[in-house]
Design a protein around this motif. Structure first.
Motif, PDB file in Angstrom:
ATOM      1  N   LEU A 257     -35.204  28.469 -11.348  1.00 23.29           N
ATOM      2  CA  LEU A 257     -35.207  29.331 -10.171  1.00 23.29           C
ATOM      3  C   LEU A 257     -36.309  28.987  -9.181  1.00 23.29           C
ATOM      4  CD1 LEU A 257     -34.820  32.766 -12.014  1.00 23.29           C
ATOM      5  CD2 LEU A 257     -33.006  31.367 -11.041  1.00 23.29           C
ATOM      6  N   SER A 258     -37.261  28.147  -9.596  1.00 23.75           N
ATOM      7  CA  SER A 258     -38.433  27.933  -8.758  1.00 23.75           C
ATOM      8  C   SER A 258     -38.826  26.463  -8.741  1.00 23.75           C
ATOM      9  CB  SER A 258     -39.586  28.823  -9.252  1.00 23.75           C
ATOM     10  OG  SER A 258     -40.720  28.707  -8.429  1.00 23.75           O
ATOM     11  N   THR A 259     -40.117  26.188  -8.934  1.00 19.08           N
ATOM     12  CA  THR A 259     -40.644  24.839  -8.823  1.00 19.08           C
ATOM     13  C   THR A 259     -40.744  24.178 -10.187  1.00 19.08           C
ATOM     14  OG1 THR A 259     -42.483  23.570  -7.871  1.00 19.08           O
ATOM     15  CG2 THR A 259     -43.038  25.619  -9.007  1.00 19.08           C
ATOM     16  N   GLY A 260     -41.136  22.882 -10.208  1.00 20.53           N
ATOM     17  CA  GLY A 260     -41.387  22.203 -11.475  1.00 20.53           C
ATOM     18  C   GLY A 260     -40.329  21.223 -11.931  1.00 20.53           C
ATOM     19  N   ASP A 261     -39.465  20.756 -11.047  1.00 19.58           N
ATOM     20  CA  ASP A 261     -38.368  19.886 -11.479  1.00 19.58           C
ATOM     21  C   ASP A 261     -38.848  18.526 -11.983  1.00 19.58           C
ATOM     22  OD1 ASP A 261     -35.455  21.059 -10.555  1.00 19.58           O
ATOM     23  OD2 ASP A 261     -37.094  21.833  -9.358  1.00 19.58           O
ATOM     24  N   GLN A 262     -39.950  18.031 -11.429  1.00 21.73           N
ATOM     25  CA  GLN A 262     -40.457  16.745 -11.902  1.00 21.73           C
ATOM     26  C   GLN A 262     -40.924  16.844 -13.351  1.00 21.73           C
ATOM     27  OE1 GLN A 262     -40.256  13.880 -10.678  1.00 21.73           O
ATOM     28  NE2 GLN A 262     -40.135  13.988  -8.451  1.00 21.73           N
ATOM     29  N   SER A 263     -41.615  17.924 -13.704  1.00 23.89           N
ATOM     30  CA  SER A 263     -42.054  18.085 -15.094  1.00 23.89           C
ATOM     31  C   SER A 263     -40.855  18.318 -16.007  1.00 23.89           C
ATOM     32  CB  SER A 263     -43.059  19.237 -15.206  1.00 23.89           C
ATOM     33  OG  SER A 263     -42.477  20.481 -14.855  1.00 23.89           O
ATOM     34  N   ILE A 264     -39.840  19.000 -15.517  1.00 26.62           N
ATOM     35  CA  ILE A 264     -38.597  19.184 -16.278  1.00 26.62           C
ATOM     36  C   ILE A 264     -37.930  17.830 -16.524  1.00 26.62           C
ATOM     37  CG2 ILE A 264     -36.225  20.061 -16.101  1.00 26.62           C
ATOM     38  CD1 ILE A 264     -37.416  22.549 -14.728  1.00 26.62           C
ATOM     39  N   ALA A 265     -37.913  16.980 -15.487  1.00 21.08           N
ATOM     40  CA  ALA A 265     -37.279  15.666 -15.609  1.00 21.08           C
ATOM     41  C   ALA A 265     -37.976  14.811 -16.664  1.00 21.08           C
ATOM     42  CB  ALA A 265     -37.301  14.957 -14.255  1.00 21.08           C
ATOM     43  N   ARG A 266     -39.298  14.847 -16.732  1.00 22.09           N
ATOM     44  CA  ARG A 266     -40.032  14.054 -17.732  1.00 22.09           C
ATOM     45  C   ARG A 266     -39.692  14.492 -19.148  1.00 22.09           C
ATOM     46  NH1 ARG A 266     -44.077  14.377 -13.628  1.00 22.09           N
ATOM     47  NH2 ARG A 266     -44.989  16.265 -14.564  1.00 22.09           N
ATOM     48  N   VAL A 267     -39.605  15.798 -19.355  1.00 23.58           N
ATOM     49  CA  VAL A 267     -39.261  16.312 -20.682  1.00 23.58           C
ATOM     50  C   VAL A 267     -37.834  15.924 -21.051  1.00 23.58           C
ATOM     51  CG1 VAL A 267     -38.880  18.423 -22.011  1.00 23.58           C
ATOM     52  CG2 VAL A 267     -40.914  18.210 -20.576  1.00 23.58           C
ATOM     53  N   LEU A 268     -36.916  16.028 -20.085  1.00 25.65           N
ATOM     54  CA  LEU A 268     -35.520  15.688 -20.359  1.00 25.65           C
ATOM     55  C   LEU A 268     -35.350  14.212 -20.690  1.00 25.65           C
ATOM     56  CD1 LEU A 268     -33.559  17.775 -17.696  1.00 25.65           C
ATOM     57  CD2 LEU A 268     -33.779  18.215 -20.151  1.00 25.65           C
ATOM     58  N   ALA A 269     -36.123  13.338 -20.034  1.00 26.97           N
ATOM     59  CA  ALA A 269     -36.018  11.899 -20.306  1.00 26.97           C
ATOM     60  C   ALA A 269     -36.404  11.600 -21.750  1.00 26.97           C
ATOM     61  CB  ALA A 269     -36.908  11.122 -19.336  1.00 26.97           C
ATOM     62  N   LEU A 270     -37.474  12.209 -22.237  1.00 33.32           N
ATOM     63  CA  LEU A 270     -37.898  12.005 -23.625  1.00 33.32           C
ATOM     64  C   LEU A 270     -36.876  12.593 -24.601  1.00 33.32           C
ATOM     65  CD1 LEU A 270     -41.701  12.861 -23.270  1.00 33.32           C
ATOM     66  CD2 LEU A 270     -40.684  10.595 -23.603  1.00 33.32           C
ATOM     67  N   HIS A 271     -36.335  13.747 -24.245  1.00 30.49           N
ATOM     68  CA  HIS A 271     -35.354  14.398 -25.115  1.00 30.49           C
ATOM     69  C   HIS A 271     -34.076  13.569 -25.218  1.00 30.49           C
ATOM     70  CE1 HIS A 271     -33.308  17.747 -27.077  1.00 30.49           C
ATOM     71  NE2 HIS A 271     -32.290  17.555 -26.252  1.00 30.49           N
ATOM     72  N   GLU A 272     -33.634  13.005 -24.093  1.00 25.75           N
ATOM     73  CA  GLU A 272     -32.399  12.223 -24.100  1.00 25.75           C
ATOM     74  C   GLU A 272     -32.573  10.948 -24.919  1.00 25.75           C
ATOM     75  OE1 GLU A 272     -28.904  10.946 -20.938  1.00 25.75           O
ATOM     76  OE2 GLU A 272     -30.886  11.527 -20.195  1.00 25.75           O
ATOM     77  N   GLN A 273     -33.747  10.340 -24.843  1.00 27.47           N
ATOM     78  CA  GLN A 273     -33.995   9.148 -25.654  1.00 27.47           C
ATOM     79  C   GLN A 273     -33.910   9.471 -27.149  1.00 27.47           C
ATOM     80  OE1 GLN A 273     -37.796   7.525 -24.563  1.00 27.47           O
ATOM     81  NE2 GLN A 273     -37.187   7.077 -22.448  1.00 27.47           N
ATOM     82  N   ARG A 274     -34.378  10.631 -27.527  1.00 28.92           N
ATOM     83  CA  ARG A 274     -34.446  10.996 -28.940  1.00 28.92           C
ATOM     84  C   ARG A 274     -33.117  11.498 -29.484  1.00 28.92           C
ATOM     85  NH1 ARG A 274     -38.667  15.404 -31.625  1.00 28.92           N
ATOM     86  NH2 ARG A 274     -38.022  15.067 -33.802  1.00 28.92           N
ATOM     87  N   PHE A 275     -32.416  12.324 -28.671  1.00 36.21           N
ATOM     88  CA  PHE A 275     -31.213  12.992 -29.179  1.00 36.21           C
ATOM     89  C   PHE A 275     -29.916  12.544 -28.490  1.00 36.21           C
ATOM     90  CE2 PHE A 275     -34.669  15.929 -30.175  1.00 36.21           C
ATOM     91  CZ  PHE A 275     -34.393  16.245 -31.497  1.00 36.21           C
ATOM     92  N   ASN A 276     -30.036  11.649 -27.495  1.00 37.62           N
ATOM     93  CA  ASN A 276     -28.861  11.231 -26.728  1.00 37.62           C
ATOM     94  C   ASN A 276     -28.096  12.440 -26.183  1.00 37.62           C
ATOM     95  OD1 ASN A 276     -27.138   9.333 -25.570  1.00 37.62           O
ATOM     96  ND2 ASN A 276     -25.733   9.386 -27.315  1.00 37.62           N
ATOM     97  N   HIS A 277     -28.845  13.379 -25.676  1.00 36.62           N
ATOM     98  CA  HIS A 277     -28.244  14.617 -25.166  1.00 36.62           C
ATOM     99  C   HIS A 277     -29.060  15.112 -23.980  1.00 36.62           C
ATOM    100  CE1 HIS A 277     -26.842  18.750 -24.885  1.00 36.62           C
ATOM    101  NE2 HIS A 277     -28.093  19.173 -25.038  1.00 36.62           N
TER     102      HIS A 277
END
Length: 346
Positions: A257-277
């Motif tokens: 709903l607000s700010t922080g998309d860059q930090s969200i993107a970094r977490v998602l990149a690591l998660h996708e590498q680990r879980f392919n999701h």
């Protein structure tokens, strides 16, 4: 049609003919309120004058909002700076004032904003504010709005005396996000994390309400796992997402709903590498960083409210109130625009 006389305008505006003469001939020495009434009635009566050229009295408008280190407020401040040149001939000066929010908005910050707002109001003829719905701020803004015209921008406030609210229908924006989320996730459904900056921003609270209500009624297989709050700290958004993914690696969606998309993107990149999701991600405001994340496929949809149009509409509303512009509606609801990768402007 009979020519409109100074006496006609004076009677309609409930002022003396000398006051009308001073206003129409730019001689000065007239209060802002009387000038406003004279110009307003002169237009209504159809007086054959150039009523836009260099009014005698300088009007001072103040804008108070979060610091432009937040990309959404950066877009707003750029629009207000651009608008300064548009209002020079109307003798309107626009000053910008900020409060810090990029590292989080604390209770101390709220108190400081209240003090700052009161000081600014004493030095200006009108204000435009974008603030959270905190009790101390509501009391301060209502007091200010009882003395000078006040326009609330982007996130509404429950004020008795405000002149207008300029912003989108945030309940509808939240429902739009839920419709997109439900369709993107599909029939398998799953848990969704909602990340809020501050629920005391009415806009964010309403988005969450609309999102929750439409999911429950139309996509019950998609459900909110949690609502978390960053206090407008963008780095906190990534940390809260990482915590949620540890508890639920197969998180289906993230609604920011607000700010922080860059930090969200970094977490998602690591998660996708680990879980392919990768969860479906929906956010608000088409800032430069979100445009890039959308084009890269990190964000799936952005709901935009056009801050440039909001800023100009807020100024036009105040200018019209002081009869420094032609006929314009008071209170303009900018349209909600949905951006996907395919229609995102470069």
């Amino acid at each position: 049609m009979a020519r409109i006389s100074i006496e006609d305008i004076a009677k309609a505006a409930n002022v003396s003919t000398a006051t009308v003469d001073r206003v129409l001939n730019r001689r000065g020495g007239v209060s802002i309120e009387k000038e406003r009434r004279v110009l307003e009635q002169a237009r209504k009566l159809g007086a054959d004058r150039d009523l836009q050229r260099n009014p005698g009295k300088i009007l001072r408008f103040a804008v108070l909002m979060q610091h432009p280190s937040n990309p959404f407020y950066d877009a707003l401040q750029k629009s207000f700076r651009y608008a300064r040149s548009l209002y020079q001939t109307a003798n309107i000066q626009i000053s910008l004032h900020y409060y810090e929010g990029n590292q989080g908005v604390s209770e101390r910050t709220i108190e400081e904003v209240s003090i700052l707002a009161s000081r600014i109001a004493r030095q200006h003829d009108a204000m435009i504010v974008a603030l959270p719905n905190e009790p101390v701020l509501v009391r301060t803004m209502d007091d200010i709005a009882s003395r000078i015209p006040l326009v609330v921008l982007s996130s509404d406030l429950p004020l008795t005396n405000k002149l207008a609210y300029i912003g989108i229908d945030n309940l509808a924006a939240g429902r739009t996000a839920a419709e997109l989320m439900g369709r993107f996730i599909g029939p398998q459904g799953g848990p969704i994390l909602v990340i809020s900056g501050m629920q005391s921003y009415v806009s964010q609270g309403q988005r969450e309400q609309g999102f929750r209500a439409l999911l429950a009624s139309r996509y019950p297989h998609c459900y909110m796992q949690a609502l978390v709050e960053t206090r407008e700290n963008p780095q906190q958004a990534g940390q809260l997402l990482a915590d949620a993914l540890r508890q639920q690696p197969q998180l289906a969606g993230v609604y920011n709903l607000s700010t922080g998309d860059q930090s969200i993107a970094r977490v998602l990149a690591l998660h996708e590498q680990r879980f392919n999701h990768k969860p479906i991600v929906i956010s608000h405001e088409l800032t430069p960083e979100r445009r890039q994340l959308l084009q890269d496929g990190v964000i799936d949809a952005v709901i935009d409210q056009n801050p440039e149009k909001e800023a100009l509409s807020a100024l036009a509303t105040l200018a019209r109130h002081f009869a420094r512009e032609g006929e314009r509606p008071l209170g303009i609801k900018p349209e909600i625009t949905v951006y996907l990768r395919e229609n995102c402007p470069t």
